[in-house]
Motif scaffolding. Structure first.
Motif, PDB file in Angstrom:
ATOM      1  N   GLN A  14      -8.935  -7.070  -2.767  1.00 42.55           N
ATOM      2  CA  GLN A  14      -7.360  -6.160  -3.272  1.00 42.55           C
ATOM      3  C   GLN A  14      -7.710  -5.086  -3.654  1.00 42.55           C
ATOM      4  O   GLN A  14      -8.334  -4.417  -3.297  1.00 42.55           O
ATOM      5  N   PRO A  15      -6.444  -4.569  -2.722  1.00 42.41           N
ATOM      6  CA  PRO A  15      -6.704  -2.873  -3.049  1.00 42.41           C
ATOM      7  C   PRO A  15      -6.613  -2.102  -4.093  1.00 42.41           C
ATOM      8  O   PRO A  15      -6.117  -2.733  -5.508  1.00 42.41           O
ATOM      9  N   SER A  16      -7.794  -1.070  -4.305  1.00 46.33           N
ATOM     10  CA  SER A  16      -7.597  -0.697  -5.245  1.00 46.33           C
ATOM     11  C   SER A  16      -7.382   1.047  -5.212  1.00 46.33           C
ATOM     12  O   SER A  16      -8.796   1.429  -4.500  1.00 46.33           O
ATOM     13  N   GLY A  17      -6.904   0.872  -6.201  1.00 51.50           N
ATOM     14  CA  GLY A  17      -6.585   2.982  -6.925  1.00 51.50           C
ATOM     15  C   GLY A  17      -7.770   3.799  -6.594  1.00 51.50           C
ATOM     16  O   GLY A  17      -8.016   4.764  -6.394  1.00 51.50           O
ATOM     17  N   GLU A  18      -8.505   3.030  -7.428  1.00 49.79           N
ATOM     18  CA  GLU A  18      -9.815   4.084  -8.290  1.00 49.79           C
ATOM     19  C   GLU A  18     -10.887   4.302  -6.594  1.00 49.79           C
ATOM     20  O   GLU A  18     -11.364   5.009  -6.650  1.00 49.79           O
ATOM     21  N   ASN A  19     -10.742   2.911  -5.874  1.00 47.32           N
ATOM     22  CA  ASN A  19     -12.087   2.825  -4.562  1.00 47.32           C
ATOM     23  C   ASN A  19     -11.348   4.595  -3.656  1.00 47.32           C
ATOM     24  O   ASN A  19     -12.431   4.963  -3.433  1.00 47.32           O
ATOM     25  N   THR A 298       5.590  -1.976 -15.474  1.00 45.44           N
ATOM     26  CA  THR A 298       6.457  -1.760 -16.355  1.00 45.44           C
ATOM     27  C   THR A 298       5.291  -1.852 -17.555  1.00 45.44           C
ATOM     28  O   THR A 298       5.066  -1.614 -18.853  1.00 45.44           O
ATOM     29  N   TRP A 299       3.677  -1.670 -17.229  1.00 47.68           N
ATOM     30  CA  TRP A 299       2.828  -0.420 -18.234  1.00 47.68           C
ATOM     31  C   TRP A 299       2.689   0.744 -18.323  1.00 47.68           C
ATOM     32  O   TRP A 299       3.804   1.329 -16.938  1.00 47.68           O
ATOM     33  N   LEU A 300       2.264   1.456 -19.084  1.00 50.49           N
ATOM     34  CA  LEU A 300       1.946   2.566 -18.992  1.00 50.49           C
ATOM     35  C   LEU A 300       1.321   3.288 -17.945  1.00 50.49           C
ATOM     36  O   LEU A 300      -0.077   3.455 -18.466  1.00 50.49           O
ATOM     37  N   GLU A 301       1.310   3.750 -17.030  1.00 51.94           N
ATOM     38  CA  GLU A 301       0.559   3.998 -15.479  1.00 51.94           C
ATOM     39  C   GLU A 301      -0.011   5.650 -16.524  1.00 51.94           C
ATOM     40  O   GLU A 301       0.743   6.208 -16.509  1.00 51.94           O
ATOM     41  N   ALA A 302      -1.488   5.486 -15.860  1.00 51.52           N
ATOM     42  CA  ALA A 302      -2.783   6.963 -16.403  1.00 51.52           C
ATOM     43  C   ALA A 302      -2.129   7.152 -15.274  1.00 51.52           C
ATOM     44  O   ALA A 302      -2.330   9.019 -15.228  1.00 51.52           O
ATOM     45  N   PHE A 303      -1.171   7.278 -14.242  1.00 53.57           N
ATOM     46  CA  PHE A 303      -1.248   7.976 -12.865  1.00 53.57           C
ATOM     47  C   PHE A 303       0.106   7.787 -11.852  1.00 53.57           C
ATOM     48  O   PHE A 303       1.019   8.205 -12.715  1.00 53.57           O
ATOM     49  N   GLY A 304      -0.085   6.910 -10.774  1.00 54.88           N
ATOM     50  CA  GLY A 304       0.378   6.601 -10.013  1.00 54.88           C
ATOM     51  C   GLY A 304       0.377   7.358  -8.899  1.00 54.88           C
ATOM     52  O   GLY A 304       1.079   7.685  -8.184  1.00 54.88           O
ATOM     53  N   LEU A 305      -0.535   7.199  -7.577  1.00 51.05           N
ATOM     54  CA  LEU A 305      -0.972   7.580  -6.397  1.00 51.05           C
ATOM     55  C   LEU A 305       0.003   6.827  -5.914  1.00 51.05           C
ATOM     56  O   LEU A 305       0.207   7.844  -5.008  1.00 51.05           O
ATOM     57  N   VAL A 306       0.629   5.961  -5.889  1.00 47.70           N
ATOM     58  CA  VAL A 306       1.739   5.831  -4.283  1.00 47.70           C
ATOM     59  C   VAL A 306       2.525   6.950  -4.964  1.00 47.70           C
ATOM     60  O   VAL A 306       3.870   6.789  -3.242  1.00 47.70           O
ATOM     61  N   ASP A 423      -4.720   8.433 -10.050  1.00 44.74           N
ATOM     62  CA  ASP A 423      -5.013   6.895  -9.539  1.00 44.74           C
ATOM     63  C   ASP A 423      -4.635   5.368  -9.972  1.00 44.74           C
ATOM     64  O   ASP A 423      -4.004   5.636  -9.529  1.00 44.74           O
ATOM     65  N   SER A 424      -2.430   4.604  -9.698  1.00 44.50           N
ATOM     66  CA  SER A 424      -2.958   2.983  -9.443  1.00 44.50           C
ATOM     67  C   SER A 424      -2.053   2.839  -8.762  1.00 44.50           C
ATOM     68  O   SER A 424      -1.195   2.313  -9.301  1.00 44.50           O
ATOM     69  N   ARG A 425      -2.355   3.384  -7.957  1.00 45.50           N
ATOM     70  CA  ARG A 425      -1.617   2.425  -7.462  1.00 45.50           C
ATOM     71  C   ARG A 425      -1.946   1.184  -7.730  1.00 45.50           C
ATOM     72  O   ARG A 425      -2.554   0.621  -8.044  1.00 45.50           O
TER      73      ARG A 425
END
Length: 425
Positions: A14-19, A298-306, A423-425
């Motif tokens: 699965q894609p990982s924004g952290e990676n 719907t969750w509080l994204e800590a960032f949002g890479l996309v 990051d996350s996407r």
């Protein structure tokens, strides 16, 4: 500088924004002439373990003694200036902190989510915000509700680790990098030491492809999961379709637990295309070809890479109006914010951004300017090195260095909503 990066890589299925963030930061530092070593474990390796070793994995989540021994020996031998910690679940564990202390090497840590105050790191349960464990010494509500993978048994190691290692984290890391001011505000309110929390937004490499025309589709790019707002997007798109559509199809890129549901929903439709996983070049091309990128989490994204990847390509976004999105997206200027969890609001914003061509192009240009000012590799490198030097100075008794951003949006060289300087996407 000599930096050692410690990271437990997420499964490659699965894609990982952290990676992605870790790989991009390592490449950025090396290109700038810094010496960077990597100490890692891979979740993919669990599949190849013996049955007995697989059974032991949950026991290693709170503490992996072999990691402490191995990393401490490596730190003594190589003597890096600083250790940069990322994800430590499930195979590294907080034993990496003890290794840094054993060798006398200062540590910084990027907080990609909320695992310091919430065992699964999402601050969400059953599709709704949840803060039951915030401020708790022992996060028993998470266990009771089975918040990680809907399993009480799977949640226990995370809850135990959070409980027994809380003080070790808060005292053993010289600087925590929060990836948004919104995330920092939540963590400070939860009791984390404010003086150790600094905002350092993730950066995004300048893409090879940028939007040049009108765009050919609306794009969702990310994990197919409830917390990412996938079901909300499907409901909103059905409302749009019932009202005649917006003239372009919805393209969905990614995989995850809702893949079968998304596949079935998209089957036989002309206005939806589910394409599965894309590689980096394909993702960049898909973003550059977008009318808009949608991020309805719907969750509080800590960032949002996309969202930042869309900015880099000169593409506006439609995002949920909470969490980090409220500081990444300047509503009406670089994109549009919808009411969180509200399908009708999401549908209205998608329609508006798709049909107002001149305004869309203007927002795309503004998004690109925002990227250049706050999320480029040059900005990312400056903030990384500044954070490392601060941690080294604090450990050596040279003072606190530059102060972390305050939890009021009053402007700061480290970046706040007021300064527009992410990051996350």
């Amino acid at each position: 500088m000599h930096i050692l990066v410690a990271h437990n890589r997420y499964a490659s299925a699965q894609p990982s924004g952290e990676n992605k963030v870790v790989d991009q930061e390592v490449a950025l530092l090396r290109a700038a002439g810094h010496r960077v070593e990597v100490f890692e474990r891979r979740s993919d390796d669990i599949a190849g373990m013996s049955l007995m070793d697989k059974v032991k994995v949950p026991l290693l989540v709170p503490w992996n003694p072999s990691v402490r021994t191995e990393l401490a020996a490596r730190l003594r031998a190589e003597r890096p200036d600083v250790v940069h910690l990322h994800n430590v679940f499930p195979l590294l564990s907080p034993a990496v902190l003890a290794a840094c202390a054993d060798a006398g090497v200062p540590a910084v840590a990027t907080l990609h989510n909320y695992t310091q105050i919430c065992p699964p790191g999402t601050l969400q349960r059953d599709g709704r915000p949840c803060t039951e464990c915030v401020g708790s010494t022992v996060p028993t509500p998470a266990v009771r509700h089975g918040c990680y993978r809907d399993s009480r048994l799977a949640t226990v190691p995370l809850a135990l680790s959070m409980s027994v290692n809380r003080r070790r984290w808060w005292s053993g890391v010289e600087r925590f990098f929060c990836i948004s001011a919104a995330q920092r505000d939540v963590l400070v309110r939860a009791g984390m030491p404010a003086e150790r929390l600094a905002v350092k937004h993730n950066f995004v490499p300048d893409p090879d492809a940028r939007r040049t025309g009108e765009g050919e589709h609306v794009l969702y790019l990310g994990r197919l999961a409830e917390t990412k707002g996938v079901r909300l997007l499907m409901t909103a798109w059905d409302e749009l379709a019932a009202d005649g559509g917006v003239g372009v199809p919805l393209v969905i890129v990614g995989t995850g637990p809702l893949e079968q549901e998304v596949t079935a929903w998209a089957a036989g439709r002309d206005d939806v295309r589910y394409v599965g996983l894309y590689d980096t070049a394909e993702c960049q091309k898909a973003i550059a070809g977008s009318v808009a990128v949608v991020a309805p989490s719907t969750w509080l994204e800590a960032f949002g890479l996309v969202v930042v990847e869309a900015m880099a390509a000169g593409v506006p976004t439609v995002a949920a109006g909470h969490g980090a999105f409220t500081e990444l997206v300047d509503d009406g200027v670089t994109g549009l914010l919808h009411r969180p969890g509200d399908a009708a609001s999401l549908a209205a914003r998608i329609r508006r951004i798709a049909v107002e061509g001149d305004r869309n192009r203007e927002m795309g240009r503004a998004a690109r300017r925002r990227y250049e000012q706050g999320f480029s590799p040059a900005v990312g490198l400056e903030r990384l090195v500044e954070g490392y030097r601060t941690a080294i100075a604090v450990r050596s008794g040279g003072g606190e260095g530059p102060p972390p951003v305050g939890n009021k949006s009053n402007g700061s060289r480290w970046g706040t909503r007021a300064s527009r300087d992410g990051d996350s996407r």
